[in-house]
Design a protein around this motif. Sequence first.
Motif, PDB file in Angstrom:
ATOM      1  N   LEU A 199       0.845  -1.195   0.000  1.00 39.45           N
ATOM      2  CA  LEU A 199       0.000   0.000   0.000  1.00 39.45           C
ATOM      3  C   LEU A 199       0.878   1.241   0.000  1.00 39.45           C
ATOM      4  O   LEU A 199       1.896   1.294   0.688  1.00 39.45           O
ATOM      5  N   THR A 200       0.498   2.247  -0.771  1.00 43.29           N
ATOM      6  CA  THR A 200       1.228   3.507  -0.764  1.00 43.29           C
ATOM      7  C   THR A 200       1.000   4.210   0.573  1.00 43.29           C
ATOM      8  O   THR A 200       0.102   3.844   1.345  1.00 43.29           O
ATOM      9  N   GLU A 201       1.790   5.243   0.848  1.00 45.10           N
ATOM     10  CA  GLU A 201       1.611   5.995   2.100  1.00 45.10           C
ATOM     11  C   GLU A 201       0.226   6.622   2.173  1.00 45.10           C
ATOM     12  O   GLU A 201      -0.419   6.616   3.230  1.00 45.10           O
ATOM     13  N   ASP A 202      -0.230   7.160   1.054  1.00 44.16           N
ATOM     14  CA  ASP A 202      -1.568   7.760   1.031  1.00 44.16           C
ATOM     15  C   ASP A 202      -2.639   6.702   1.278  1.00 44.16           C
ATOM     16  O   ASP A 202      -3.622   6.956   1.989  1.00 44.16           O
ATOM     17  N   GLU A 203      -2.478   5.514   0.691  1.00 44.42           N
ATOM     18  CA  GLU A 203      -3.448   4.438   0.889  1.00 44.42           C
ATOM     19  C   GLU A 203      -3.448   3.971   2.344  1.00 44.42           C
ATOM     20  O   GLU A 203      -4.510   3.717   2.927  1.00 44.42           O
ATOM     21  N   GLN A 204      -2.261   3.876   2.939  1.00 45.54           N
ATOM     22  CA  GLN A 204      -2.179   3.482   4.348  1.00 45.54           C
ATOM     23  C   GLN A 204      -2.871   4.505   5.250  1.00 45.54           C
ATOM     24  O   GLN A 204      -3.585   4.142   6.183  1.00 45.54           O
ATOM     25  N   LYS A 205      -2.658   5.789   4.932  1.00 54.06           N
ATOM     26  CA  LYS A 205      -3.282   6.858   5.723  1.00 54.06           C
ATOM     27  C   LYS A 205      -4.803   6.812   5.562  1.00 54.06           C
ATOM     28  O   LYS A 205      -5.539   6.933   6.554  1.00 54.06           O
ATOM     29  N   THR A 206      -5.262   6.654   4.329  1.00 52.72           N
ATOM     30  CA  THR A 206      -6.708   6.587   4.058  1.00 52.72           C
ATOM     31  C   THR A 206      -7.346   5.425   4.802  1.00 52.72           C
ATOM     32  O   THR A 206      -8.413   5.563   5.420  1.00 52.72           O
ATOM     33  N   LEU A 207      -6.683   4.272   4.758  1.00 49.36           N
ATOM     34  CA  LEU A 207      -7.206   3.085   5.420  1.00 49.36           C
ATOM     35  C   LEU A 207      -7.222   3.257   6.935  1.00 49.36           C
ATOM     36  O   LEU A 207      -8.193   2.884   7.609  1.00 49.36           O
ATOM     37  N   ALA A 208      -6.164   3.843   7.480  1.00 47.55           N
ATOM     38  CA  ALA A 208      -6.096   4.052   8.935  1.00 47.55           C
ATOM     39  C   ALA A 208      -7.190   5.011   9.401  1.00 47.55           C
ATOM     40  O   ALA A 208      -7.842   4.775  10.429  1.00 47.55           O
ATOM     41  N   GLU A 209      -7.405   6.107   8.649  1.00 49.66           N
ATOM     42  CA  GLU A 209      -8.453   7.065   9.018  1.00 49.66           C
ATOM     43  C   GLU A 209      -9.837   6.426   8.943  1.00 49.66           C
ATOM     44  O   GLU A 209     -10.691   6.652   9.812  1.00 49.66           O
ATOM     45  N   ALA A 210     -10.038   5.610   7.912  1.00 50.85           N
ATOM     46  CA  ALA A 210     -11.325   4.935   7.754  1.00 50.85           C
ATOM     47  C   ALA A 210     -11.573   3.961   8.898  1.00 50.85           C
ATOM     48  O   ALA A 210     -12.692   3.869   9.432  1.00 50.85           O
ATOM     49  N   GLU A 211     -10.531   3.258   9.320  1.00 52.58           N
ATOM     50  CA  GLU A 211     -10.695   2.273  10.387  1.00 52.58           C
ATOM     51  C   GLU A 211     -10.968   2.950  11.739  1.00 52.58           C
ATOM     52  O   GLU A 211     -11.677   2.396  12.583  1.00 52.58           O
ATOM     53  N   THR A 212     -10.427   4.136  11.935  1.00 60.01           N
ATOM     54  CA  THR A 212     -10.739   4.895  13.150  1.00 60.01           C
ATOM     55  C   THR A 212     -12.224   5.263  13.173  1.00 60.01           C
ATOM     56  O   THR A 212     -12.908   5.135  14.206  1.00 60.01           O
ATOM     57  N   LYS A 213     -12.724   5.733  12.038  1.00 57.48           N
ATOM     58  CA  LYS A 213     -14.144   6.061  11.932  1.00 57.48           C
ATOM     59  C   LYS A 213     -15.008   4.824  12.082  1.00 57.48           C
ATOM     60  O   LYS A 213     -16.077   4.862  12.709  1.00 57.48           O
ATOM     61  N   LEU A 214     -14.551   3.711  11.510  1.00 59.25           N
ATOM     62  CA  LEU A 214     -15.324   2.473  11.589  1.00 59.25           C
ATOM     63  C   LEU A 214     -15.418   1.960  13.022  1.00 59.25           C
ATOM     64  O   LEU A 214     -16.438   1.397  13.423  1.00 59.25           O
ATOM     65  N   LYS A 215     -14.364   2.164  13.797  1.00 61.88           N
ATOM     66  CA  LYS A 215     -14.386   1.730  15.192  1.00 61.88           C
ATOM     67  C   LYS A 215     -15.478   2.479  15.959  1.00 61.88           C
ATOM     68  O   LYS A 215     -16.244   1.882  16.733  1.00 61.88           O
ATOM     69  N   ALA A 216     -15.559   3.785  15.746  1.00 61.21           N
ATOM     70  CA  ALA A 216     -16.603   4.582  16.406  1.00 61.21           C
ATOM     71  C   ALA A 216     -17.984   4.175  15.910  1.00 61.21           C
ATOM     72  O   ALA A 216     -18.955   4.102  16.688  1.00 61.21           O
ATOM     73  N   TYR A 217     -18.080   3.890  14.610  1.00 59.76           N
ATOM     74  CA  TYR A 217     -19.360   3.478  14.025  1.00 59.76           C
ATOM     75  C   TYR A 217     -19.822   2.143  14.607  1.00 59.76           C
ATOM     76  O   TYR A 217     -21.009   1.958  14.885  1.00 59.76           O
ATOM     77  N   ARG A 218     -18.877   1.226  14.829  1.00 62.90           N
ATOM     78  CA  ARG A 218     -19.249  -0.077  15.398  1.00 62.90           C
ATOM     79  C   ARG A 218     -19.823   0.073  16.803  1.00 62.90           C
ATOM     80  O   ARG A 218     -20.741  -0.646  17.188  1.00 62.90           O
ATOM     81  N   THR A 219     -19.291   1.001  17.559  1.00 61.07           N
ATOM     82  CA  THR A 219     -19.826   1.258  18.900  1.00 61.07           C
ATOM     83  C   THR A 219     -21.265   1.765  18.809  1.00 61.07           C
ATOM     84  O   THR A 219     -22.150   1.336  19.564  1.00 61.07           O
ATOM     85  N   GLU A 220     -21.492   2.674  17.860  1.00 60.72           N
ATOM     86  CA  GLU A 220     -22.835   3.206  17.649  1.00 60.72           C
ATOM     87  C   GLU A 220     -23.789   2.097  17.203  1.00 60.72           C
ATOM     88  O   GLU A 220     -24.936   2.008  17.659  1.00 60.72           O
ATOM     89  N   MET A 221     -23.304   1.226  16.330  1.00 58.29           N
ATOM     90  CA  MET A 221     -24.118   0.108  15.848  1.00 58.29           C
ATOM     91  C   MET A 221     -24.439  -0.871  16.969  1.00 58.29           C
ATOM     92  O   MET A 221     -25.553  -1.412  17.038  1.00 58.29           O
ATOM     93  N   ALA A 222     -23.464  -1.128  17.842  1.00 60.00           N
ATOM     94  CA  ALA A 222     -23.690  -2.062  18.944  1.00 60.00           C
ATOM     95  C   ALA A 222     -24.833  -1.583  19.820  1.00 60.00           C
ATOM     96  O   ALA A 222     -25.687  -2.379  20.259  1.00 60.00           O
ATOM     97  N   ASN A 223     -24.882  -0.289  20.086  1.00 57.24           N
ATOM     98  CA  ASN A 223     -25.965   0.278  20.894  1.00 57.24           C
ATOM     99  C   ASN A 223     -27.310   0.151  20.172  1.00 57.24           C
ATOM    100  O   ASN A 223     -28.338  -0.164  20.784  1.00 57.24           O
TER     101      ASN A 223
END
Length: 345
Positions: free
Chosen positions: A116-140
């Motif tokens: 993965l390029t640096e930009d792709e790694q950054k994009t994926l990391a940012e998305a996974e941070t958002k997804l973690k918060a979203y999963r908490t919202e979904m669990a509730n």
Amino acid sequence: MKPNQSRRHFLGASAALVAGAVLGPNKLWGAPALIRNLNKPNSLINGVQIGVITYSYRDMPDQSAEATLKYVLDSGISAIELMGTPVESFAGAPKNTVDMRSMYPLMRKRRENQTLTEDEQKTLAEAETKLKAYRTEMANWRQKVPMAKFEQVRKMYNQAGVSIYGFKPDAFGMQNSDAEIDYGMRAAKTLGANQITLEHPVNEAHTLKLGQMAQKHGIRVGYHGHEQQTPTFWDAALAQSPGNALNFDLGHYIAAGQPDPLNLVQQKHDRIASMHIKDRQAPTHGKGNLPWGQGDTPLKEVLGLMREKRYQFPATIELEYQVPQGSTSVAEVSKCFEFCRKILS
């Protein structure tokens, strides 16, 4: 002709038409069955159920339950493995702000150990941070959602001629609570599914828990694999519980360089909940995902085996090759189904 004779003539002609529907060359069950099945898809071919996973339509702009149903119908398919987004959004789930259509290719590159390029790694990391918060919202949300909306989805799909045999929400991983897992299995049963599917967690404590919970709900857990699949990949989970099963991926198995997939299917057919089909190349040819008929995957042989042995698990079309310019994923799934139909007819 007398009025009563006219009436007898009409009734006799009508009876002949109904008899023709019952006994005619198409072996229909009668006029009511003919009416019920008019303009509905049928992808059950000589005993082999061809289905599709909603991931195949991931590039389509509308991912709602209603739009997904139209894609399936336009593809000529009558059975489906539903992922979570179309169903849960219909049921009023919080909106995911991550564009998963752009994330899927990056997630696949990482899974296949591509750089993965640096930009792709950054994009994926940012998305996974958002997804973690979203999963908490979904669990509730999942703790409170009633099953009525899932029943509506089942009726909507069934009335259109599409059965739901699998459900794959993001609710069965090691990061999910027991309450979420229970929710997912209840939702699957409400949808009419006989299985839930997920990526194999490769964690025996988790597969034991899932298998035991599935038994209580009267369904099976189909564990999906990618290129880590081997002939013994599922053995530990299968030994733990009759609720554990395979969501075997034939194409990935070939890309992994594994020999004799027909033997695997024959040996484990009673523990296969469903099988994903695609046409991938063997490692010696580059492991590519190709339009069907151009790769190394023995689709003809495996589908033929399913027809011959009358195996009951569905073969699920998973479109992963690049959609050609000017085409759509719906059109390409239709081509894949036609490929299967010709083999099985």
